[in-house]
Design a protein around this motif. Structure first.
Motif, mmCIF file in Angstrom:
data_model
loop_
_atom_site.group_PDB
_atom_site.id
_atom_site.type_symbol
_atom_site.label_atom_id
_atom_site.label_comp_id
_atom_site.label_asym_id
_atom_site.label_seq_id
_atom_site.Cartn_x
_atom_site.Cartn_y
_atom_site.Cartn_z
ATOM 1 N N ALA A 18 0.856 -0.278 -0.632
ATOM 2 C CA ALA A 18 1.690 -1.482 -0.539
ATOM 3 C C ALA A 18 0.833 -2.748 -0.577
ATOM 4 C CB ALA A 18 2.513 -1.449 0.741
ATOM 5 N N ARG A 19 -0.292 -2.712 0.102
ATOM 6 C CA ARG A 19 -1.207 -3.864 0.096
ATOM 7 C C ARG A 19 -1.669 -4.159 -1.332
ATOM 8 N NH1 ARG A 19 -7.241 -3.805 2.288
ATOM 9 N NH2 ARG A 19 -7.698 -6.010 2.088
ATOM 10 N N ARG A 20 -2.050 -3.138 -2.052
ATOM 11 C CA ARG A 20 -2.492 -3.304 -3.446
ATOM 12 C C ARG A 20 -1.350 -3.845 -4.307
ATOM 13 N NH1 ARG A 20 -4.616 1.251 -3.714
ATOM 14 N NH2 ARG A 20 -2.820 2.415 -4.461
ATOM 15 N N PHE A 21 -0.142 -3.301 -4.115
ATOM 16 C CA PHE A 21 1.023 -3.741 -4.881
ATOM 17 C C PHE A 21 1.260 -5.238 -4.708
ATOM 18 C CE2 PHE A 21 5.490 -4.884 -4.997
ATOM 19 C CZ PHE A 21 5.896 -4.390 -6.227
ATOM 20 N N TRP A 22 1.370 -5.696 -3.448
ATOM 21 C CA TRP A 22 1.675 -7.108 -3.192
ATOM 22 C C TRP A 22 0.528 -8.012 -3.607
ATOM 23 C CZ3 TRP A 22 6.359 -8.562 -3.080
ATOM 24 C CH2 TRP A 22 7.343 -7.699 -2.599
ATOM 25 N N ALA A 23 -0.695 -7.583 -3.378
ATOM 26 C CA ALA A 23 -1.849 -8.403 -3.771
ATOM 27 C C ALA A 23 -1.882 -8.601 -5.285
ATOM 28 C CB ALA A 23 -3.141 -7.752 -3.295
ATOM 29 N N GLU A 24 -1.659 -7.529 -6.023
ATOM 30 C CA GLU A 24 -1.715 -7.631 -7.479
ATOM 31 C C GLU A 24 -0.488 -8.335 -8.051
ATOM 32 O OE1 GLU A 24 -2.822 -3.971 -9.372
ATOM 33 O OE2 GLU A 24 -4.484 -3.672 -7.971
ATOM 34 N N PRO A 48 4.705 -19.588 3.025
ATOM 35 C CA PRO A 48 5.037 -18.415 3.822
ATOM 36 C C PRO A 48 4.029 -17.288 3.583
ATOM 37 C CG PRO A 48 6.981 -19.245 2.699
ATOM 38 C CD PRO A 48 5.799 -19.987 2.148
ATOM 39 N N ALA A 49 3.622 -16.649 4.654
ATOM 40 C CA ALA A 49 2.680 -15.533 4.557
ATOM 41 C C ALA A 49 3.418 -14.267 4.137
ATOM 42 C CB ALA A 49 1.988 -15.312 5.899
ATOM 43 N N VAL A 50 2.690 -13.373 3.491
ATOM 44 C CA VAL A 50 3.201 -12.050 3.153
ATOM 45 C C VAL A 50 2.383 -11.058 3.960
ATOM 46 C CG1 VAL A 50 3.435 -10.315 1.332
ATOM 47 C CG2 VAL A 50 3.914 -12.720 0.833
ATOM 48 N N GLY A 51 3.056 -10.168 4.688
ATOM 49 C CA GLY A 51 2.369 -9.191 5.519
ATOM 50 C C GLY A 51 2.781 -7.771 5.174
ATOM 51 N N VAL A 52 1.863 -6.850 5.398
ATOM 52 C CA VAL A 52 2.100 -5.421 5.193
ATOM 53 C C VAL A 52 1.574 -4.690 6.421
ATOM 54 C CG1 VAL A 52 1.447 -3.404 3.815
ATOM 55 C CG2 VAL A 52 1.927 -5.572 2.672
ATOM 56 N N HIS A 53 2.327 -3.724 6.909
ATOM 57 C CA HIS A 53 1.855 -2.886 8.011
ATOM 58 C C HIS A 53 2.434 -1.485 7.858
ATOM 59 C CE1 HIS A 53 5.806 -4.134 9.566
ATOM 60 N NE2 HIS A 53 5.770 -3.018 10.261
ATOM 61 N N ALA A 54 1.842 -0.549 8.564
ATOM 62 C CA ALA A 54 2.313 0.834 8.508
ATOM 63 C C ALA A 54 3.723 0.926 9.085
ATOM 64 C CB ALA A 54 1.368 1.743 9.281
ATOM 65 N N ARG A 55 4.567 1.655 8.391
ATOM 66 C CA ARG A 55 5.932 1.867 8.879
ATOM 67 C C ARG A 55 5.868 2.672 10.174
ATOM 68 N NH1 ARG A 55 10.242 1.284 5.790
ATOM 69 N NH2 ARG A 55 9.091 1.782 3.887
ATOM 70 N N GLY A 56 6.712 2.309 11.114
ATOM 71 C CA GLY A 56 6.764 3.005 12.384
ATOM 72 C C GLY A 56 8.196 3.142 12.856
ATOM 73 N N ARG A 57 8.370 3.279 14.150
ATOM 74 C CA ARG A 57 9.703 3.458 14.727
ATOM 75 C C ARG A 57 10.251 2.196 15.366
ATOM 76 N NH1 ARG A 57 11.212 8.828 16.553
ATOM 77 N NH2 ARG A 57 9.936 10.330 15.567
ATOM 78 N N GLY A 58 9.438 1.160 15.459
ATOM 79 C CA GLY A 58 9.849 -0.061 16.144
ATOM 80 C C GLY A 58 10.894 -0.858 15.388
ATOM 81 N N PRO A 59 11.435 -1.895 16.026
ATOM 82 C CA PRO A 59 12.513 -2.678 15.436
ATOM 83 C C PRO A 59 12.111 -3.427 14.170
ATOM 84 C CG PRO A 59 11.759 -3.663 17.475
ATOM 85 C CD PRO A 59 11.089 -2.325 17.356
#
Length: 114
Positions: A18-24, A48-59
């Motif tokens: 996902a990081r590679r996708f959004w960066a490119e 606006p910033a664009v962020g990527v993180h590992a999917r988890g169980r949180g809201p």
């Protein structure tokens, strides 16, 4: 309450992909977050910033979320409740909410003026 979009956050099953996708796609660098910024990567450019993180169980881990900058997070959270929304995850610097129709969004405390 300000309404400036401050961050669009994308949870990912494969964060590096996902990081590679959004960066490119956007032609930007997503840098490793440190300290109170949380986990994952985020752009440091203007706008606006664009962020990527590992999917988890949180809201904030299930769907992409738009975060809106506010000058006073506690006042904004009170306003969310007054308008028929709900607070899913309160926080000191950011919070995840749902609007009156159940759609999730985030609020982010603006940094204090310098």
């Amino acid at each position: 309450m300000g309404s400036a979009l401050s961050l669009i956050e994308f949870p990912a099953d494969d964060p590096e992909r996902a990081r590679r996708f959004w960066a490119e796609l956007l032609g930007v660098e997503l840098e490793l977050r440190t300290g109170a910024a949380g986990e994952g990567w985020q752009t440091a450019s203007e706008g606006p910033a664009v962020g990527v993180h590992a999917r988890g169980r949180g809201p904030g881990d299930s769907y992409s979320l738009a975060y809106f900058a506010v000058s006073d997070l506690s006042v904004a959270l009170a306003r969310v409740r007054e308008l028929g929304g709900s607070i899913v995850h309160p926080g000191g610097r950011w919070a995840i909410c749902r609007d009156s129709e159940g759609s999730p969004f985030g609020l982010a405390q603006e940094p204090p003026p310098r």
